[in-house]
Design a protein around this motif. Sequence first.
Motif, mmCIF file in Angstrom:
data_model
loop_
_atom_site.group_PDB
_atom_site.id
_atom_site.type_symbol
_atom_site.label_atom_id
_atom_site.label_comp_id
_atom_site.label_asym_id
_atom_site.label_seq_id
_atom_site.Cartn_x
_atom_site.Cartn_y
_atom_site.Cartn_z
ATOM 1 N N ARG A 63 0.809 -1.219 0.000
ATOM 2 C CA ARG A 63 0.000 0.000 0.000
ATOM 3 C C ARG A 63 0.845 1.274 0.000
ATOM 4 N NH1 ARG A 63 -3.377 -0.560 5.250
ATOM 5 N NH2 ARG A 63 -3.814 1.624 4.727
ATOM 6 N N VAL A 64 2.142 1.154 0.208
ATOM 7 C CA VAL A 64 2.999 2.329 0.350
ATOM 8 C C VAL A 64 3.371 2.872 -1.027
ATOM 9 C CG1 VAL A 64 5.179 3.224 1.266
ATOM 10 C CG2 VAL A 64 3.935 1.431 2.516
ATOM 11 N N PRO A 65 3.044 4.144 -1.312
ATOM 12 C CA PRO A 65 3.417 4.715 -2.610
ATOM 13 C C PRO A 65 4.905 4.624 -2.916
ATOM 14 C CG PRO A 65 1.812 6.121 -1.542
ATOM 15 C CD PRO A 65 2.184 5.067 -0.540
ATOM 16 N N ALA A 66 5.745 4.681 -1.891
ATOM 17 C CA ALA A 66 7.188 4.573 -2.111
ATOM 18 C C ALA A 66 7.603 3.170 -2.543
ATOM 19 C CB ALA A 66 7.954 4.977 -0.848
ATOM 20 N N GLY A 67 6.696 2.200 -2.437
ATOM 21 C CA GLY A 67 6.952 0.857 -2.925
ATOM 22 C C GLY A 67 7.648 -0.071 -1.953
ATOM 23 N N ARG A 68 7.806 0.364 -0.713
ATOM 24 C CA ARG A 68 8.506 -0.449 0.282
ATOM 25 C C ARG A 68 8.194 0.062 1.672
ATOM 26 N NH1 ARG A 68 12.615 2.556 2.471
ATOM 27 N NH2 ARG A 68 13.351 4.344 1.241
ATOM 28 N N LEU A 69 8.599 -0.692 2.657
ATOM 29 C CA LEU A 69 8.546 -0.210 4.028
ATOM 30 C C LEU A 69 9.742 0.695 4.305
ATOM 31 C CD1 LEU A 69 7.564 -3.478 5.938
ATOM 32 C CD2 LEU A 69 6.058 -1.597 5.274
ATOM 33 N N GLY A 70 9.569 1.597 5.250
ATOM 34 C CA GLY A 70 10.675 2.443 5.666
ATOM 35 C C GLY A 70 11.599 1.715 6.626
ATOM 36 N N THR A 71 12.722 2.339 6.905
ATOM 37 C CA THR A 71 13.707 1.746 7.806
ATOM 38 C C THR A 71 13.814 2.564 9.090
ATOM 39 O OG1 THR A 71 15.612 3.012 6.995
ATOM 40 C CG2 THR A 71 15.028 0.987 5.805
ATOM 41 N N GLU A 72 14.336 1.941 10.111
ATOM 42 C CA GLU A 72 14.554 2.632 11.380
ATOM 43 C C GLU A 72 15.530 3.799 11.205
ATOM 44 O OE1 GLU A 72 15.828 -0.543 13.893
ATOM 45 O OE2 GLU A 72 13.781 -1.232 14.303
ATOM 46 N N ASP A 73 16.525 3.612 10.357
ATOM 47 C CA ASP A 73 17.495 4.687 10.143
ATOM 48 C C ASP A 73 16.862 5.896 9.462
ATOM 49 O OD1 ASP A 73 19.585 3.383 11.373
ATOM 50 O OD2 ASP A 73 20.393 2.542 9.514
ATOM 51 N N GLU A 74 15.837 5.681 8.636
ATOM 52 C CA GLU A 74 15.157 6.810 8.008
ATOM 53 C C GLU A 74 14.380 7.624 9.038
ATOM 54 O OE1 GLU A 74 14.367 5.555 3.414
ATOM 55 O OE2 GLU A 74 13.330 4.384 4.937
ATOM 56 N N ILE A 75 13.836 6.960 10.048
ATOM 57 C CA ILE A 75 13.191 7.682 11.150
ATOM 58 C C ILE A 75 14.234 8.444 11.949
ATOM 59 C CG2 ILE A 75 11.819 7.466 13.249
ATOM 60 C CD1 ILE A 75 10.297 6.946 10.652
ATOM 61 N N ALA A 76 15.375 7.809 12.192
ATOM 62 C CA ALA A 76 16.450 8.470 12.937
ATOM 63 C C ALA A 76 16.931 9.720 12.211
ATOM 64 C CB ALA A 76 17.601 7.496 13.157
ATOM 65 N N SER A 77 17.008 9.660 10.894
ATOM 66 C CA SER A 77 17.439 10.829 10.120
ATOM 67 C C SER A 77 16.432 11.968 10.237
ATOM 68 C CB SER A 77 17.628 10.447 8.652
ATOM 69 O OG SER A 77 18.702 9.553 8.501
ATOM 70 N N ALA A 78 15.147 11.628 10.241
ATOM 71 C CA ALA A 78 14.122 12.655 10.410
ATOM 72 C C ALA A 78 14.180 13.257 11.807
ATOM 73 C CB ALA A 78 12.741 12.059 10.147
#
Length: 244
Positions: free
Chosen positions: A203-218
């Motif tokens: 269901r994700v438009p980006a085509g994948r699940l996000g990663t924990e490191d992407e949350i950390a970067s935000a």
Amino acid sequence: MAKLDGKVAVITGATSGLALATAKTFVREGAHVVITGRRQDRLDAAVAAIGHDVTGVAGDVGEIADVLRLADVVASEFGRVDVLVASAGVWTWNEHIGDVTEESFDAVFGVNVRGTFFTVQKLLPLLSDGASIVLIGSGAADKGDPGTTVYAASKAALRSFARTWTTDLKERGIRVNVLSPAAIDTPAFADLPPGFKERIAARVPAGRLGTEDEIASAALFLASADSSFVSGIDLPVDGGIGQV
């Protein structure tokens, strides 16, 4: 120069997952992090995984005495807080309105809302002028998915906190923002029905699940001077699943 060079950061509930990844990122960017967790063994493991510039304080943010002890440790060892990430939370799934008990309601609101509120309140005297507060919300707060009635409401409360605290604390230049993850690949998927993870990813438009490191970067963006003119927002980090 590192983005958090010389800063003191407190991250609650940072023994695993998104918060632990955030703690590691903050240390790489020059901060000393103080992390909390309810279980001493998991806290010790997190401290070892971070490796340096980290202090572990055992405690449950749902217990005011534990929050006060955290404040005492930070005051005596560092004297200030430059970044506060209120991440400790309780997650429930598939609990429809008819299934909610007084005990389950109090457990979720006691940590996610009451615990977050008093964590910020008790650490407020230690927050430096110009500090950054990051509240970890959830995309669930905006979706109305079945079975999330109490959890979603508890995270929606954090959005309200960010708005009012932004005005309450403006004279001190303290910024308050919410970071709302969704569709992130975490160990929590192991507790969900088979195939659930794959259905969410589809269901994700980006085509994948996000990663924990992407949350950390935000979280790093909201904690650092990169977001110096950002306050009172809810930042979705969800690959677009909550936006379209």
